[in-house]
Design a protein around this motif. Structure first.
Motif, PDB file in Angstrom:
ATOM      1  N   MET A 183       0.831  -1.201   0.000  1.00 27.85           N
ATOM      2  CA  MET A 183       0.000   0.000   0.000  1.00 27.85           C
ATOM      3  C   MET A 183       0.870   1.256   0.000  1.00 27.85           C
ATOM      4  O   MET A 183       1.986   1.252   0.540  1.00 27.85           O
ATOM      5  CB  MET A 183      -0.901   0.009   1.237  1.00 27.85           C
ATOM      6  N   GLY A 184       0.340   2.307  -0.564  1.00 28.17           N
ATOM      7  CA  GLY A 184       1.100   3.541  -0.594  1.00 28.17           C
ATOM      8  C   GLY A 184       0.213   4.771  -0.537  1.00 28.17           C
ATOM      9  O   GLY A 184      -0.999   4.690  -0.732  1.00 28.17           O
ATOM     10  N   TRP A 185       0.857   5.892  -0.243  1.00 26.00           N
ATOM     11  CA  TRP A 185       0.193   7.195  -0.266  1.00 26.00           C
ATOM     12  C   TRP A 185       0.910   8.084  -1.280  1.00 26.00           C
ATOM     13  O   TRP A 185       2.153   8.093  -1.348  1.00 26.00           O
ATOM     14  CB  TRP A 185       0.245   7.858   1.112  1.00 26.00           C
ATOM     15  N   PHE A 186       0.119   8.815  -2.035  1.00 28.80           N
ATOM     16  CA  PHE A 186       0.600   9.808  -2.988  1.00 28.80           C
ATOM     17  C   PHE A 186      -0.135  11.105  -2.706  1.00 28.80           C
ATOM     18  O   PHE A 186      -1.145  11.121  -1.988  1.00 28.80           O
ATOM     19  CB  PHE A 186       0.305   9.352  -4.431  1.00 28.80           C
ATOM     20  N   ARG A 187       0.359  12.186  -3.281  1.00 28.88           N
ATOM     21  CA  ARG A 187      -0.348  13.456  -3.137  1.00 28.88           C
ATOM     22  C   ARG A 187      -0.199  14.281  -4.407  1.00 28.88           C
ATOM     23  O   ARG A 187       0.752  14.117  -5.163  1.00 28.88           O
ATOM     24  CB  ARG A 187       0.181  14.252  -1.936  1.00 28.88           C
ATOM     25  N   GLU A 202       2.579  12.944  -6.766  1.00 27.19           N
ATOM     26  CA  GLU A 202       3.912  12.534  -6.333  1.00 27.19           C
ATOM     27  C   GLU A 202       3.827  11.500  -5.226  1.00 27.19           C
ATOM     28  O   GLU A 202       2.881  11.474  -4.432  1.00 27.19           O
ATOM     29  CB  GLU A 202       4.728  13.739  -5.842  1.00 27.19           C
ATOM     30  N   PHE A 203       4.834  10.670  -5.165  1.00 26.86           N
ATOM     31  CA  PHE A 203       4.924   9.619  -4.158  1.00 26.86           C
ATOM     32  C   PHE A 203       5.182  10.225  -2.774  1.00 26.86           C
ATOM     33  O   PHE A 203       5.963  11.169  -2.633  1.00 26.86           O
ATOM     34  CB  PHE A 203       6.060   8.665  -4.532  1.00 26.86           C
ATOM     35  N   VAL A 204       4.532   9.649  -1.765  1.00 24.94           N
ATOM     36  CA  VAL A 204       4.744  10.090  -0.394  1.00 24.94           C
ATOM     37  C   VAL A 204       5.361   8.968   0.447  1.00 24.94           C
ATOM     38  O   VAL A 204       6.409   9.139   1.067  1.00 24.94           O
ATOM     39  CB  VAL A 204       3.421  10.552   0.250  1.00 24.94           C
ATOM     40  N   ALA A 205       4.694   7.814   0.472  1.00 22.81           N
ATOM     41  CA  ALA A 205       5.163   6.710   1.316  1.00 22.81           C
ATOM     42  C   ALA A 205       4.534   5.412   0.849  1.00 22.81           C
ATOM     43  O   ALA A 205       3.479   5.419   0.198  1.00 22.81           O
ATOM     44  CB  ALA A 205       4.803   6.963   2.782  1.00 22.81           C
ATOM     45  N   ALA A 206       5.181   4.292   1.187  1.00 19.24           N
ATOM     46  CA  ALA A 206       4.650   2.980   0.858  1.00 19.24           C
ATOM     47  C   ALA A 206       5.031   1.994   1.946  1.00 19.24           C
ATOM     48  O   ALA A 206       6.006   2.199   2.683  1.00 19.24           O
ATOM     49  CB  ALA A 206       5.163   2.504  -0.501  1.00 19.24           C
ATOM     50  N   ILE A 207       4.244   0.927   2.021  1.00 22.36           N
ATOM     51  CA  ILE A 207       4.465  -0.087   3.052  1.00 22.36           C
ATOM     52  C   ILE A 207       4.213  -1.461   2.451  1.00 22.36           C
ATOM     53  O   ILE A 207       3.309  -1.639   1.634  1.00 22.36           O
ATOM     54  CB  ILE A 207       3.554   0.180   4.276  1.00 22.36           C
ATOM     55  N   SER A 208       5.028  -2.407   2.855  1.00 21.65           N
ATOM     56  CA  SER A 208       4.907  -3.753   2.318  1.00 21.65           C
ATOM     57  C   SER A 208       3.676  -4.469   2.874  1.00 21.65           C
ATOM     58  O   SER A 208       3.008  -3.976   3.789  1.00 21.65           O
ATOM     59  CB  SER A 208       6.171  -4.561   2.655  1.00 21.65           C
ATOM     60  N   ARG A 209       3.412  -5.647   2.334  1.00 23.03           N
ATOM     61  CA  ARG A 209       2.200  -6.380   2.718  1.00 23.03           C
ATOM     62  C   ARG A 209       2.148  -6.665   4.216  1.00 23.03           C
ATOM     63  O   ARG A 209       1.102  -6.553   4.847  1.00 23.03           O
ATOM     64  CB  ARG A 209       2.119  -7.686   1.941  1.00 23.03           C
ATOM     65  N   SER A 210       3.275  -7.020   4.786  1.00 25.67           N
ATOM     66  CA  SER A 210       3.299  -7.360   6.210  1.00 25.67           C
ATOM     67  C   SER A 210       3.470  -6.142   7.106  1.00 25.67           C
ATOM     68  O   SER A 210       3.272  -6.220   8.321  1.00 25.67           O
ATOM     69  CB  SER A 210       4.455  -8.321   6.480  1.00 25.67           C
ATOM     70  N   GLY A 211       3.885  -5.033   6.488  1.00 20.18           N
ATOM     71  CA  GLY A 211       4.189  -3.836   7.271  1.00 20.18           C
ATOM     72  C   GLY A 211       5.633  -3.779   7.720  1.00 20.18           C
ATOM     73  O   GLY A 211       6.040  -2.830   8.380  1.00 20.18           O
ATOM     74  N   GLY A 212       6.424  -4.763   7.328  1.00 16.22           N
ATOM     75  CA  GLY A 212       7.791  -4.814   7.803  1.00 16.22           C
ATOM     76  C   GLY A 212       8.758  -3.895   7.080  1.00 16.22           C
ATOM     77  O   GLY A 212       9.849  -3.624   7.585  1.00 16.22           O
ATOM     78  N   SER A 213       8.358  -3.427   5.896  1.00 18.89           N
ATOM     79  CA  SER A 213       9.215  -2.519   5.121  1.00 18.89           C
ATOM     80  C   SER A 213       8.435  -1.275   4.733  1.00 18.89           C
ATOM     81  O   SER A 213       7.247  -1.361   4.409  1.00 18.89           O
ATOM     82  CB  SER A 213       9.718  -3.205   3.847  1.00 18.89           C
ATOM     83  N   THR A 214       9.114  -0.140   4.776  1.00 19.74           N
ATOM     84  CA  THR A 214       8.483   1.120   4.400  1.00 19.74           C
ATOM     85  C   THR A 214       9.431   1.945   3.535  1.00 19.74           C
ATOM     86  O   THR A 214      10.658   1.767   3.577  1.00 19.74           O
ATOM     87  CB  THR A 214       8.095   1.950   5.643  1.00 19.74           C
ATOM     88  N   LEU A 215       8.852   2.825   2.754  1.00 18.38           N
ATOM     89  CA  LEU A 215       9.593   3.779   1.934  1.00 18.38           C
ATOM     90  C   LEU A 215       8.974   5.149   2.123  1.00 18.38           C
ATOM     91  O   LEU A 215       7.752   5.255   2.284  1.00 18.38           O
ATOM     92  CB  LEU A 215       9.507   3.405   0.452  1.00 18.38           C
ATOM     93  N   TYR A 216       9.802   6.188   2.063  1.00 13.82           N
ATOM     94  CA  TYR A 216       9.310   7.549   2.203  1.00 13.82           C
ATOM     95  C   TYR A 216       9.978   8.465   1.183  1.00 13.82           C
ATOM     96  O   TYR A 216      11.156   8.303   0.854  1.00 13.82           O
ATOM     97  CB  TYR A 216       9.594   8.106   3.600  1.00 13.82           C
ATOM     98  N   ALA A 217       9.241   9.449   0.745  1.00 16.10           N
ATOM     99  CA  ALA A 217       9.841  10.525  -0.023  1.00 16.10           C
ATOM    100  C   ALA A 217      10.714  11.351   0.916  1.00 16.10           C
ATOM    101  O   ALA A 217      10.414  11.493   2.104  1.00 16.10           O
ATOM    102  CB  ALA A 217       8.754  11.401  -0.634  1.00 16.10           C
ATOM    103  N   ASP A 218      11.792  11.905   0.381  1.00 18.57           N
ATOM    104  CA  ASP A 218      12.702  12.692   1.213  1.00 18.57           C
ATOM    105  C   ASP A 218      11.979  13.862   1.882  1.00 18.57           C
ATOM    106  O   ASP A 218      12.314  14.247   3.006  1.00 18.57           O
ATOM    107  CB  ASP A 218      13.858  13.217   0.363  1.00 18.57           C
ATOM    108  N   SER A 219      10.996  14.413   1.201  1.00 22.07           N
ATOM    109  CA  SER A 219      10.317  15.600   1.709  1.00 22.07           C
ATOM    110  C   SER A 219       9.482  15.334   2.965  1.00 22.07           C
ATOM    111  O   SER A 219       9.111  16.280   3.663  1.00 22.07           O
ATOM    112  CB  SER A 219       9.412  16.188   0.625  1.00 22.07           C
TER     113      SER A 219
END
Length: 123
Positions: A34-38, A46-63
């Motif tokens: 799942m992810g959030w964009f804005r 633009e991409f904001v953040a994302a999370i893996s299926r289990s929630g164990g991994s996340t990604l974030y935009a630098d901003s």
């Protein structure tokens, strides 16, 4: 197929906080990353953040690193975006997206989108 409905947007002063929620239909929520964009006014999404299926991994935009936190509750079929220390430049329509993925690819490319929720940060 999954249907997504965002909520929690609104008007907040700079420095304040909001928590967005994205509720998913169906019984296969845990199959999706799942992810959030804005999309700020007059700009591209633009991409904001994302999370893996289990929630164990996340990604974030630098901003948003250090200010926003993405999380999920697979029992409730919901993904969240906790937004702290909000700035006027965070003003945008926020969308959640779902991607069929075993990992957390970048760029994160959802195949399903919600309708969006407006976040407005006043200075």
């Amino acid at each position: 197929q999954v249907q997504l409905v965002e909520s929690g947007g609104g008007l907040v002063q700079a420095g304040g906080s909001l928590r967005l929620s994205c509720a998913a239909s169906g019984r296969t929520f845990s199959s999706y990353a799942m992810g959030w964009f804005r999309q700020p006014p007059g700009k591209e999404r633009e991409f904001v953040a994302a999370i893996s299926r289990s929630g164990g991994s996340t990604l974030y935009a630098d901003s948003v690193k250090g200010r926003f936190t993405i999380s999920r509750d697979n029992a409730k079929n919901t993904v969240y975006l906790q937004m702290n220390s909000l700035k006027p430049e965070d003003t945008a329509v926020y969308y959640c997206g779902a991607a069929v993925s075993t990992g957390l690819p970048y760029p994160f490319s959802p195949g399903f989108w919600g309708q969006g929720t407006q976040v407005t940060v006043s200075s």
